[in-house]
Design an enzyme around this catalytic site. Structure first.
Site, PDB file in Angstrom:
ATOM      1  N   SER A 198     -15.039 -64.598  43.842  1.00 46.21           N
ATOM      2  CA  SER A 198     -13.711 -65.112  43.210  1.00 46.21           C
ATOM      3  C   SER A 198     -13.681 -64.057  41.880  1.00 46.21           C
ATOM      4  O   SER A 198     -14.799 -64.013  41.316  1.00 46.21           O
ATOM      5  CB  SER A 198     -13.531 -66.437  42.843  1.00 46.21           C
ATOM      6  OG  SER A 198     -13.741 -66.942  44.184  1.00 46.21           O
TER       7      SER A 198
HETATM    8  N1  SAH Z   1     -16.675 -69.028  45.323  1.00 49.29           N
HETATM    9  C1  SAH Z   1     -16.956 -67.979  46.223  1.00 49.29           C
HETATM   10  C2  SAH Z   1     -15.993 -67.324  46.857  1.00 49.29           C
HETATM   11  C3  SAH Z   1     -16.352 -66.807  48.279  1.00 49.29           C
HETATM   12  S1  SAH Z   1     -15.019 -66.510  49.350  1.00 49.29           S
HETATM   13  C4  SAH Z   1     -17.734 -66.740  45.311  1.00 49.29           C
HETATM   14  O1  SAH Z   1     -16.993 -66.670  44.189  1.00 49.29           O
HETATM   15  O2  SAH Z   1     -18.348 -66.011  45.741  1.00 49.29           O
HETATM   16  C5  SAH Z   1     -14.894 -67.883  50.173  1.00 49.29           C
HETATM   17  C6  SAH Z   1     -15.893 -68.443  51.079  1.00 49.29           C
HETATM   18  O3  SAH Z   1     -15.422 -69.617  51.837  1.00 49.29           O
HETATM   19  C7  SAH Z   1     -16.483 -67.270  52.089  1.00 49.29           C
HETATM   20  O4  SAH Z   1     -17.742 -67.126  51.644  1.00 49.29           O
HETATM   21  C8  SAH Z   1     -16.209 -67.969  53.408  1.00 49.29           C
HETATM   22  O5  SAH Z   1     -17.168 -67.790  54.344  1.00 49.29           O
HETATM   23  C9  SAH Z   1     -16.047 -69.235  53.078  1.00 49.29           C
HETATM   24  N2  SAH Z   1     -15.472 -70.295  53.918  1.00 49.29           N
HETATM   25  C10 SAH Z   1     -14.143 -69.955  54.584  1.00 49.29           C
HETATM   26  N3  SAH Z   1     -13.804 -70.991  55.602  1.00 49.29           N
HETATM   27  C11 SAH Z   1     -14.911 -71.924  55.427  1.00 49.29           C
HETATM   28  C12 SAH Z   1     -15.050 -73.208  56.065  1.00 49.29           C
HETATM   29  N4  SAH Z   1     -14.094 -73.733  56.909  1.00 49.29           N
HETATM   30  N5  SAH Z   1     -16.084 -73.834  55.816  1.00 49.29           N
HETATM   31  C13 SAH Z   1     -16.991 -73.376  54.751  1.00 49.29           C
HETATM   32  N6  SAH Z   1     -16.728 -72.202  54.246  1.00 49.29           N
HETATM   33  C14 SAH Z   1     -15.957 -71.625  54.408  1.00 49.29           C
END
Ligand code: SAH
Length: 212
Positions: free
Chosen positions: A62
């Site tokens: 993010s």
């Molecule tokens: N806060 C993280 C954001 C990563 S992007 C950062 O800054 O690195 C969002 C993440 O949510 C991804 O890694 C994706 O795999 C995860 N995600 C998407 N759908 C999901 C679900 N149903 N359950 C758990 N994680 C999920």
């Protein structure tokens, strides 16, 4: 932190301040957390830019402003511990939460990302995080209720199971929508849930499907 990273981190904090982030503790923790540890080698030179970046598997770390904003909102409500994060991803937001709240739980649906994030948190000596490979739509019922829930992927509809895992006095911050997404704050007070929009945002989707 290496000197050149230090200077870039200083600049990033100034840019977060100019965008309206006021919580000095959030800024301090972000300043001292090496974001480059959470970013692949080829993109490390962009670690302190105020942008989201690819982390593989079609996912992104993010934008620092969004990390700061979501964290600041939870702290403004007075939340201190028992946080559930949905979407561990790189683990960067998790690392920030772990330094500001007493106990953090984090769920990720992609095993490879979850493993990598766990390794990075240990590298930074952060051990107050419990991680789970699972589907965030279901939350983590056995560890709840949570005082704060932070979802870092956009949900097409409001995940009811997450609202049910919100403690009295607790709050959930989550992007809602598909194309048009609104970062939304839900507060559970006196047995009622209220909601308010915080900002227009762009997140990867909260996937409804099997974990991988
Ligand atoms: N806060 C993280 C954001 C990563 S992007 C950062 O800054 O690195 C969002 C993440 O949510 C991804 O890694 C994706 O795999 C995860 N995600 C998407 N759908 C999901 C679900 N149903 N359950 C758990 N994680 C999920």
């Amino acid at each position: 932190m290496l000197n050149n990273y230090q200077r870039s981190a200083d600049k990033l904090m100034n840019s977060l301040r100019s965008q309206g982030i006021q919580d000095e503790e959030v800024l301090n923790v972000m300043h001292n957390t090496p974001r480059h540890v959470f970013i692949d080698d080829v993109l490390k030179h962009k670690s302190y830019e105020n942008t989201a970046l690819p982390i593989g598997q079609g996912q992104t770390i993010s934008q620092p402003y969004i990390v700061a904003k979501m964290t600041e909102v939870l702290r403004q409500i007075g939340i201190k511990d028992n946080i559930l994060e949905v979407g561990t991803g790189s683990g960067y937001q998790t690392a920030i939460l772990a330094q500001l709240f007493d106990k953090v739980f984090s769920i990720e649906r992609i095993k490879a990302l979850q493993w990598q994030a766990k390794r990075r948190l240990h590298q930074l000596d952060l051990y107050n995080v419990s991680m789970k490979h699972g589907d965030g739509w279901q939350g983590w019922q056995s560890k709840g209720p949570f005082n704060g829930i932070i979802v870092t992927a956009a949900a097409a509809t409001v995940p009811e199971s997450l609202l049910l895992q919100l403690a009295e006095g607790g709050a959930m911050i989550i992007p809602i929508g598909v194309e048009e997404q609104v970062l939304t704050l839900f507060i559970h007070r006196n047995g009622q849930i209220t909601q308010q929009p915080i900002a227009s945002v762009k997140f990867v989707p909260l996937v409804a499907g099997p974990i991988i």
